[in-house]
Design an enzyme around this catalytic site. Structure first.
Site, PDB file in Angstrom:
ATOM      1  N   ALA A  13      60.422 -33.612  44.829  1.00  0.00           N
ATOM      2  CA  ALA A  13      61.904 -33.689  44.545  1.00  0.00           C
ATOM      3  C   ALA A  13      62.522 -33.326  46.001  1.00  0.00           C
ATOM      4  O   ALA A  13      62.829 -32.079  46.333  1.00  0.00           O
ATOM      5  CB  ALA A  13      62.369 -32.806  43.431  1.00  0.00           C
ATOM      6  N   SER A  14      62.740 -34.073  46.864  1.00  0.00           N
ATOM      7  CA  SER A  14      62.830 -33.954  48.274  1.00  0.00           C
ATOM      8  C   SER A  14      64.432 -33.709  49.006  1.00  0.00           C
ATOM      9  O   SER A  14      64.415 -32.618  49.662  1.00  0.00           O
ATOM     10  CB  SER A  14      62.097 -34.845  49.380  1.00  0.00           C
ATOM     11  OG  SER A  14      60.910 -35.129  48.980  1.00  0.00           O
ATOM     12  N   ALA A  15      65.406 -34.098  48.421  1.00  0.00           N
ATOM     13  CA  ALA A  15      66.533 -34.180  48.854  1.00  0.00           C
ATOM     14  C   ALA A  15      67.176 -32.625  48.899  1.00  0.00           C
ATOM     15  O   ALA A  15      66.831 -32.266  47.781  1.00  0.00           O
ATOM     16  CB  ALA A  15      67.705 -35.167  48.280  1.00  0.00           C
ATOM     17  N   GLY A  17      66.495 -32.058  51.879  1.00  0.00           N
ATOM     18  CA  GLY A  17      65.358 -32.225  53.058  1.00  0.00           C
ATOM     19  C   GLY A  17      64.897 -30.805  53.507  1.00  0.00           C
ATOM     20  O   GLY A  17      63.908 -30.923  54.534  1.00  0.00           O
ATOM     21  N   GLU A  53      62.148 -38.814  46.120  1.00  0.00           N
ATOM     22  CA  GLU A  53      63.606 -38.402  45.765  1.00  0.00           C
ATOM     23  C   GLU A  53      64.144 -39.342  44.524  1.00  0.00           C
ATOM     24  O   GLU A  53      64.265 -40.640  44.896  1.00  0.00           O
ATOM     25  CB  GLU A  53      64.632 -38.274  46.739  1.00  0.00           C
ATOM     26  CG  GLU A  53      66.000 -37.884  46.390  1.00  0.00           C
ATOM     27  CD  GLU A  53      66.108 -36.755  45.599  1.00  0.00           C
ATOM     28  OE1 GLU A  53      66.878 -36.739  44.392  1.00  0.00           O
ATOM     29  OE2 GLU A  53      65.458 -35.632  45.825  1.00  0.00           O
ATOM     30  N   ASP A  66      61.464 -41.407  39.520  1.00  0.00           N
ATOM     31  CA  ASP A  66      61.026 -40.451  38.668  1.00  0.00           C
ATOM     32  C   ASP A  66      59.902 -39.654  38.951  1.00  0.00           C
ATOM     33  O   ASP A  66      58.962 -40.391  38.894  1.00  0.00           O
ATOM     34  CB  ASP A  66      61.601 -40.703  37.296  1.00  0.00           C
ATOM     35  CG  ASP A  66      61.334 -39.397  36.284  1.00  0.00           C
ATOM     36  OD1 ASP A  66      60.913 -38.551  36.395  1.00  0.00           O
ATOM     37  OD2 ASP A  66      62.141 -39.757  35.201  1.00  0.00           O
ATOM     38  N   ASP A  98      59.654 -28.620  43.807  1.00  0.00           N
ATOM     39  CA  ASP A  98      60.731 -27.857  43.696  1.00  0.00           C
ATOM     40  C   ASP A  98      61.576 -28.481  42.694  1.00  0.00           C
ATOM     41  O   ASP A  98      62.277 -29.248  43.010  1.00  0.00           O
ATOM     42  CB  ASP A  98      61.505 -27.692  45.200  1.00  0.00           C
ATOM     43  CG  ASP A  98      62.537 -26.849  45.075  1.00  0.00           C
ATOM     44  OD1 ASP A  98      62.459 -25.781  44.691  1.00  0.00           O
ATOM     45  OD2 ASP A  98      63.941 -27.344  45.438  1.00  0.00           O
ATOM     46  N   CYS A 111      65.381 -22.603  41.448  1.00  0.00           N
ATOM     47  CA  CYS A 111      66.358 -21.767  41.766  1.00  0.00           C
ATOM     48  C   CYS A 111      67.131 -21.124  40.593  1.00  0.00           C
ATOM     49  O   CYS A 111      68.219 -21.131  40.395  1.00  0.00           O
ATOM     50  CB  CYS A 111      67.388 -22.473  42.842  1.00  0.00           C
ATOM     51  SG  CYS A 111      67.958 -23.805  42.015  1.00  0.00           S
TER      52      CYS A 111
END
Length: 469
Positions: free
Chosen positions: A120-122, A124, A144, A171, A189, A242
């Protein structure tokens, strides 16, 4: 003061470690976050960056868990940090301190991974951190799910000079069954309820409910199962969020271990940095309460795959692959043009591919995956063929190694004008053709000599209206 739902506070009270208290948690949650940045070592050594910014009055306080990370105080604080020339040139990334911890954990336990997946990259921050730790070597797949965030992710990768990365748009729960045991290391993440972000987003708790947390946790369990399927035996999976409650953190990791008790081993992060023991859980995870390090709330866990697992294989999610290997003669022409005209060198460990009139550079290992998954963006577009030669591309200029002797240096004011999309006046009689322009030894993009000026070739979506001095 931040208003927390009473049920949330009761649940926090029940899981707070003995050395912490609820009053401190509530107090610090109402305080603003310290700004933090990460130096981009793909473009500049940390020591050089610190020296560069000292005259501007930047006070950089090292972050204990990331050698490239600093908490920042500025004397030139009237301008937005994201509009400084140093940021636009990719010398640093604005990144919350706790967010730097998951990639550090990944490389703490898997020092030299050749193939990495970021599920889940964005936008970045962690992807570019991983690419820097890889030294732009090997292959990094950045996935993403949100289509609206893909463009920003790609722009950040270019700005930071990343060229070993390809983007997918799925997904994350679909990736594992089509990329079974393909990666040495994986970062998940995970999307989460964001309880730890309250210090920068006072509305983070606005729609909080246990029902929504339980729904998110089910998605997270599907994501971690998929990521584990894509991991090679012996590889490391770092799971992070988070958020704070255990339902989205420890419980998700335990869910995976219950699924595969003999193939999942929890790895301790006690030695990740000095002071890590203050956030250590009994499993060896890091549960980052905001009052411990004066940061966001965060959670980081590391899991090692000790053996293969049975995974139901899904049909490949690929599209027609429009690239073919570039003929050797054409590849030689392109390589010579880039080097002799622009001062750009092709990276080691890759190959040239052709799509119609376009010539691209692919990192090694990428074509091996094209029959398994559809890519959204892949490789680095180098040039387009024209009847009179080649037209160079912006992403080649800002991501390939540059010989400054063949590029054009700009001073700070000229660099500001260039980044604002303006032409740059410069007297150089007889000069013609495309060039790479640079500032502080870093490529900013392409320009073309027209008379006594450099005509700006910066892509319109990268132009900034107000670049700070």
């Amino acid at each position: 003061m931040v208003q927390f739902p009473q049920e949330f506070l009761e649940r926090i009270q029940a899981i707070l470690p003995a050395h912490l208290n609820l009053d401190d948690f509530v107090r610090i949650s109402g305080e603003p976050l310290r700004p933090a940045i990460r130096v981009n070592t793909l473009k500049i050594p940390v020591t050089d960056f610190v020296a560069l910014m000292a005259p501007k009055g930047w006070r950089l306080d090292p972050i204990p868990w990331c050698a490239e990370g600093f908490w920042l105080e500025r004397e030139d604080s009237e301008g937005q940090l994201g509009n400084t020339p140093e940021h636009l040139a990719g010398l640093f990334y604005i990144q919350e301190a706790s967010s730097m911890m998951p990639p550090q954990a990944l490389f703490h336990l898997c020092a030299v991974p050749d193939r990495v997946l970021d599920v889940a990259s964005a936008p970045g921050s962690k992807t570019t951190q991983i690419a820097a730790r890889m030294g732009n070597q090997g292959l990094l797949i950045a996935n993403e799910y949100s289509s609206s965030r893909l463009r920003g992710l790609h722009a950040n990768l270019q700005r930071m000079g990343v060229h070993n990365t390809a983007l997918t748009h799925f997904d994350g729960r679909q990736l594992g069954p089509v990329l079974i045991e393909q990666f040495d290391a994986i970062l998940l993440d995970a999307p989460c309820s964001g309880e730890g972000t309250i210090r920068k987003d006072p509305d983070a708790m606005k729609n909080w409910s246990m029902a929504s947390i339980e729904a998110i946790a089910e998605v997270q369990k599907g994501l971690i199962e998929s990521a584990f399927a894509a991991l090679k035996p012996g590889g490391v999976l770092v799971y992070s969020t988070c958020t704070l409650l255990g339902e989205e953190n420890q419980a998700v990791c335990h869910h995976l271990k219950q699924q595969y008790p003999d193939q999942v081993a929890f790895e301790s992060l006690a030695e990740l940095f000095d002071g890590a023991e203050q956030a250590l859980t009994e499993e060896g995870f890091l549960h980052i309460w905001p009052q411990i390090y004066d940061s966001e709330g965060f959670f980081v866990a590391a899991l090692r795959k000790t053996g293969s697992v049975q995974t139901e294989i899904s049909p490949s999610r690929k599209a027609r692959f429009p690239f073919v290997p570039c003929p050797r003669s054409l590849a030689s022409e392109v390589e010579a043009y880039l080097a002799d005209t622009l001062g750009l060198t092709l990276p080691q460990g890759g190959s040239l591919m052709q799509r119609d009139k376009e010539i691209w550079w692919f990192p090694n290992g990428l074509t091996e995956l094209t029959d398994k998954v559809r890519f959204n963006r892949l490789g680095t577009k180098l040039v387009e063929q024209h009847k009179h030669g080649f037209k160079p591309q912006h992403q080649a200029a800002v991501t390939l190694p540059l010989s400054l002797s063949r590029a054009v240096a700009l001073d700070r004011e000229q660099a500001r004008h260039y980044l604002m999309g303006r032409d740059v006046a410069m007297n150089n009689p007889g000069a013609k053709g495309e060039v790479v322009v640079y500032w502080q030894d870093q490529a900013l993009g392409l320009a073309k000599w027209v008379g006594n000026k450099l005509k700006n070739s910066l892509p319109r979506d990268l132009v900034r209206d107000n670049v700070g001095k």
